[in-house]
Design a protein around this motif. Structure first.
Motif, PDB file in Angstrom:
ATOM      1  N   VAL A 151      33.015  24.604  77.302  1.00 12.81           N
ATOM      2  CA  VAL A 151      34.451  24.936  77.267  1.00 12.81           C
ATOM      3  C   VAL A 151      35.136  24.471  78.547  1.00 12.81           C
ATOM      4  N   ASN A 152      34.483  24.721  79.697  1.00  8.37           N
ATOM      5  CA  ASN A 152      35.122  24.444  80.990  1.00  8.37           C
ATOM      6  C   ASN A 152      35.060  22.977  81.398  1.00  8.37           C
ATOM      7  N   ARG A 153      33.926  22.295  81.108  1.00  7.12           N
ATOM      8  CA  ARG A 153      33.739  20.952  81.648  1.00  7.12           C
ATOM      9  C   ARG A 153      33.418  19.905  80.592  1.00  7.12           C
ATOM     10  N   GLY A 154      33.301  20.332  79.348  1.00  3.92           N
ATOM     11  CA  GLY A 154      33.079  19.358  78.294  1.00  3.92           C
ATOM     12  C   GLY A 154      31.647  19.336  77.791  1.00  3.92           C
ATOM     13  N   SER A 155      31.472  18.660  76.656  1.00  4.75           N
ATOM     14  CA  SER A 155      30.186  18.643  75.968  1.00  4.75           C
ATOM     15  C   SER A 155      29.097  17.949  76.780  1.00  4.75           C
ATOM     16  N   ARG A 156      29.435  16.851  77.489  1.00  4.21           N
ATOM     17  CA  ARG A 156      28.425  16.118  78.248  1.00  4.21           C
ATOM     18  C   ARG A 156      27.846  16.977  79.379  1.00  4.21           C
ATOM     19  N   SER A 157      28.727  17.715  80.058  1.00  6.69           N
ATOM     20  CA  SER A 157      28.260  18.596  81.127  1.00  6.69           C
ATOM     21  C   SER A 157      27.386  19.713  80.547  1.00  6.69           C
TER      22      SER A 157
END
Length: 974
Positions: A151-157
């Motif tokens: 949610v905060n930094r995206g799917s890759r993170s």
């Protein structure tokens, strides 16, 4: 019995610490341990948030083994690991270890996940996360943490966080993870991980392009479909280390295996595969000849050295001859780098490899290390120290005859005054003695084979071809090299885009104008008339000379003014290189520190402030507000900084995966430039992730970097957590920095060797090399000179290679004899200089700042032939003591935990050293004016420049006097 059991368990945990640090997930385990206090738990949680799991796990282990132990502590720790989902770690400390085969397979799986991070990061993380939780690979807390990351930094993170967690599971996780990918319809990823024929092109389909690459096959860890992977070594180095996270590891001893060294030790031994040109340059060395291997940065010089080492050891072993290889480096980080990345992976199964550096406890038993190992990697100074011991007749020394091959890394440093040259002078003297012994039909002393490695021997400042040739021949002579081996120029020549960015003078520089106005006022106050432009290098030299002369003349007005002028000159240079606000911050901090010096720790004591000091403080105070306001106005920023910003933005926006280095002159500038980049949202928007790397020496006012901190930054640069490195010259030479696709030299040009080394950092395809001009730096002109010298060097090497062997050897012999004669003259002068016949009472010391007499040489004693201390009661009355957290550093039998300063003026004199329980004021000679027989010496920067021999510190006598004094005080109070 319980105590012995506890000690065994502590020892077990410490032995397994490197592996436990990789396997423990701190947030899973911490709450389940009830014998650690809440306050300590919070500190460990904070460390996990700031530094990552490995660093926090280390703190957790320290807390667990901390004494006194509560009953059942070990069982409670095991239960916490099991219940916290760290079963693999629990199995380890209960010695339920996997078989070597299972562990090796598990390691292969972890490494393979590392390799495929770029692909795996594109998975549908939320789907995979849910299935990993349902199949027991993740706890509920971990699932929630990963979802929050998405949610905060995206799917890759989120994917990276998920992978970081599951690789810590016990063996069996890999097949479960494969099934999850299959169930969630990640067919492409599943095919890549299993090696199915219908997969998309992946790593194994890429052409081989790296030195020393070797095919490696692995089976899936849990009996699923077999797969064949071809691992490009450089790709592995550049992949993200999932064990590491964002940790900053503590400065561990190089002699203690860290995670990477442990992983190398457990992985299968690699096969050494040389390319044709590498085999060609190795040829004479394989025949036992002394040579210099001169190959560009990134061409695999060290791999060639590993191959020569193996062949050397194999041959001598087969012949039943003694064998001992020592690899010499000139920087501490290179010891671990050569050990973990080169020599250990390729030679560990057949030969014993060890590394020793100044950071290592092993250096105190270096003789034993040499005896017990086949290959020793160490800093050159350690070998020189032990050669000197042997020369002095000490038992624990090392002789050149004990060694059979010496490899000298960055061998262009084998010149006058260098430690490499001291070692090789011993070699050359013995070589020429051997000739005499042979004539006398006596047995010569065996000498080791020599192998030198360099990317560039340079030309030593030569302006003519003849002198360039002579410089290179002297290096060959110093290394007793029969040949200098290079790859043919046409074969490796790779055109690199080179750009020189010129800058314009500021139309207006009101910040600089105010600085110059202040400097002019100081000149008038001190009646000084500068003869060069303010802020220039010539000006700084002029100011330094004025300060030294004034200290000698006891002219405190000029001395203090010159000291302050240096700071303003530095501020001018900073404002031309980095932001004005950084230049202002530097000045402001300097004046804050100066004001602190004038404040005594005890309120009842007053430190004197002279009229000149009051004038200087008020001058800055009167102009401070205007400087601060101007520094915040971007309209007046220097053009160099804007050109640098444009260049970095262009590199990152025009490349798919940009990776670069910016070289800069000073440590302070590197730190400030990194801060500027991190605070600028434009850089963050295009994915710039910067960090700085600076030197480890303590000669600067800026806190140096430890070798562990340097290693950590370079590791992050290697695995992609950092993609822009801001570096001083420490990164130009030797350190293993992955191929960059752009290099920028920002207002910094040194010599042709440094230019070649820096250019060599940009060795990826389509790399660029940019020079950004900075005012007063003259870098464009210097770069042109360096290009000329580089071409001259290449031509000189070719000329030397064309000499017939007889002519070459004649010239080499002449230079060697000349070097030996010069060394004899130098040693004679040194012995004369070292004869310290002066009586200590003839030397007097006075405060450099206020000229107050302090003590004589009779009052000073020396500890461990290194630390000059004054423990007299009279001296104790002359100084004040201040705490200084930056000095808190544990060192063998002593520690420094503060500094001492003049009670009269606040001038720092040295540090307060605790030696075996006794406070010993330790003096730094540069803070004093030395008076020898009535003649003042203002320029003493090292104690060995003072021509007297101090008496040794008598610990027993001083401790006894202190005890008697304490007893006397007790009697008076009774």
């Amino acid at each position: 019995m319980e105590s012995e059991t506890d000690e065994m368990r502590e020892s077990l945990i410490d032995c397994l610490r490197p592996r436990l640090k990789e396997l423990i997930v701190v947030d899973r385990v911490l709450d389940l341990i009830d014998f650690i206090e809440n306050e300590q738990k919070e500190r460990i949680r904070q460390k996990a948030r700031n530094d990552g799991d490995i660093s926090a796990a280390d703190s957790l282990i320290n807390a667990v083994v901390q004494k006194p132990h509560t009953p059942g502590w070990f069982t409670a720790f095991v239960d916490a690991l099991n219940n916290g989902g760290c079963k693999f770690a629990a199995d380890y400390i209960q010695l339920n270890l996997p078989t070597p085969e299972v562990e090796a397979e598990n390691e292969n799986c972890v490494r393979f996940i590392h390799l495929l991070i770029p692909s795996l990061a594109d998975m549908g993380t939320d789907q995979v996360c849910a299935d990993c939780f349902s199949k027991g690979l993740l706890t509920i807390d971990e699932r929630d943490r990963i979802m929050a990351e998405i949610v905060n930094r995206g799917s890759r993170s989120g994917a990276r966080e998920l992978l970081r967690r599951i690789i810590k599971c016990p063996p069996g996780w890999y097949s479960t993870f494969l099934q999850i990918l299959k169930d969630t319809e990640h067919h492409v990823l599943y095919n890549e991980l299993t090696g199915n024929e219908d997969k998309k092109p992946s790593l194994k389909d890429k052409p081989k392009a790296t030195t020393g690459e070797s095919p490696a096959s692995a089976e899936s860890c849990d009996g699923t479909e077999s797969m064949e992977i071809t691992v490009n070594e450089q790709t592995m180095d550049q992949s993200t280390d999932l064990y590491a996270g964002n940790e900053l590891p503590s400065n561990s001893e190089p002699s203690q295996p860290d995670g990477s060294a442990l992983e190398v030790a457990r992985s299968p031994e690699k096969e050494i595969i040389l390319r044709d040109y590498q085999m060609e340059v190795a040829g004479p060395a394989l025949e036992g000849k002394n040579i210099i291997v001169c190959l560009p940065t990134g061409s695999g010089k060290t791999r060639v050295a590993v191959y020569i080492t193996k062949e050397h050891l194999d041959r001598r072993k087969a012949e039943g001859k003694p064998r001992k290889v020592i690899v010499l480096v000139n920087k501490v980080p290179l010891v671990e780098q050569h050990y973990s990345a080169e020599f250990l992976p390729f030679l560990k199964n057949k030969y014993k490899v060890e590394r020793v550096s100044g950071d290592s406890q092993l250096k105190i038993s270096f003789t034993e290390i040499v005896k017990k190992n086949d290959i020793i990697i160490c800093t050159a100074q350690i070998l020189e120290n032990y050669l000197e011991r042997a020369n002095g007749g000490e038992d624990e020394g090392v002789n050149l005859s004990d060694l059979t091959l010496i490899i000298i890394d960055e061998c262009h440093h084998t010149q006058k005054g260098g430690v490499y040259n001291h070692i090789m002078m011993r070699y050359l003297k013995q070589k020429h003695k051997n000739k005499r012994l042979i004539k006398e039909q006596k047995e010569p002393v065996p000498l080791p084979q020599i192998l030198g490695l360099t990317a560039s021997p340079g030309v030593g400042g030569a302006t003519k071809m003849e002198k360039a040739e002579e410089h290179i021949l002297r290096i060959c002579a110093n290394l007793d090299a029969s040949r200098i081996m290079t790859r043919s120029h046409e074969e490796f020549k790779k055109e690199q885009r080179k750009i020189i960015v010129s800058v314009e003078d500021r139309r207006e520089d009101p910040f600089g104008d105010v600085i110059k106005k202040i400097m002019t006022a100081i000149h008038n106050h001190a009646e000084l008339t500068p003869t060069c432009d303010l802020g220039s290098q010539n000006y700084e030299q002029w100011v330094v000379q004025k300060e030294r002369q004034a200290a000698k003349d006891e002219n405190q007005k000029v001395r203090v003014c010159a000291e302050h002028l240096r700071q303003y000159s530095e501020s001018l240079n900073l404002s031309n290189t980095i932001r004005m606000q950084d230049a202002f911050s530097f000045l402001n901090k300097y004046y804050e520190e100066e004001m602190k010096k004038k404040t005594a720790p005890e309120e009842e004591h007053k430190i004197q402030i002279t009229d000149t000091e009051r004038f200087l403080f008020n001058l800055f105070k009167d102009n401070k507000k205007e400087l601060e306001t101007l520094a915040k106005n971007p309209e007046y920023e220097n053009d160099s900084l804007s050109k640098l910003r444009t260049k970095i933005l262009h590199e990152f926006s025009s490349r798919d995966e940009a990776r670069g280095i910016v070289f800069i002159k000073t440590r302070r500038s590197a730190i400030a430039l990194n801060q500027w980049i991190q605070e600028n949202p434009k850089f963050a928007d295009i994915g710039v992730k910067s960090a700085y790397v600076i030197g480890g020496g303590d000669q600067s006012v800026v806190k140096p970097m430890t070798s562990a901190e340097q290693k950590d930054v370079l590791k992050k640069f290697g695995n992609g957590q950092v993609n822009l490195l801001i570096a001083t010259t420490v990164a130009e030479e030797g350190l293993d920095i992955p191929a960059c696709n752009f290099v920028i030299r920002y207002g910094l040009v040194t010599n042709e060797i440094a230019m070649i080394q820096a250019q060599g950092r940009g060795r990826a395809e389509d790399s660029s090399y940019t020079l950004v001009e900075v005012k007063n730096s003259g870098v464009a002109e210097k770069e042109c000179v360096n290009e000329y010298r580089k071409n001259m060097m290449n031509k000189a090497i070719q000329k030397i290679k064309l000499l017939n062997q007889a002519a070459y050897e004649k010239r080499i012999t002449e230079f060697q004899i000349q070097a030996i004669m010069e060394e004899k003259v130098r040693m004679t002068k040194k012995k004369q200089k070292d004869i310290k016949n002066e009586s200590p009472s003839n030397v007097k010391f006075s405060c450099r700042s206020c000229s107050e007499p302090i003590c004589t040489g009779d009052d000073i004693q020396i500890i461990e032939n290194m630390h000059r201390v004054n423990v007299t009661s009279q001296f104790r009355k002359l100084y004040i003591q201040r705490e200084n957290t930056t000095l808190q550093e544990r060192l063998l039998d002593y520690e420094t935990n503060g500094f001492i300063a003049c009670k009269n003026c606040g001038q720092r004199w040295g540090s307060m050293m605790m030696y075996k329980g006794i406070d010993c004021p330790c003096l730094d000679v540069k803070n004093f004016v030395v008076n020898l027989n009535g003649k003042k010496i203002s320029k003493c920067t090292k104690w060995n420049e003072v021509p007297i021999k101090f008496s040794a510190f008598d610990y027993a006598e001083h401790a006894s006097n202190m005890t008697m004094s304490d007893n006397s005080d007790d009697d008076e109070t009774m």
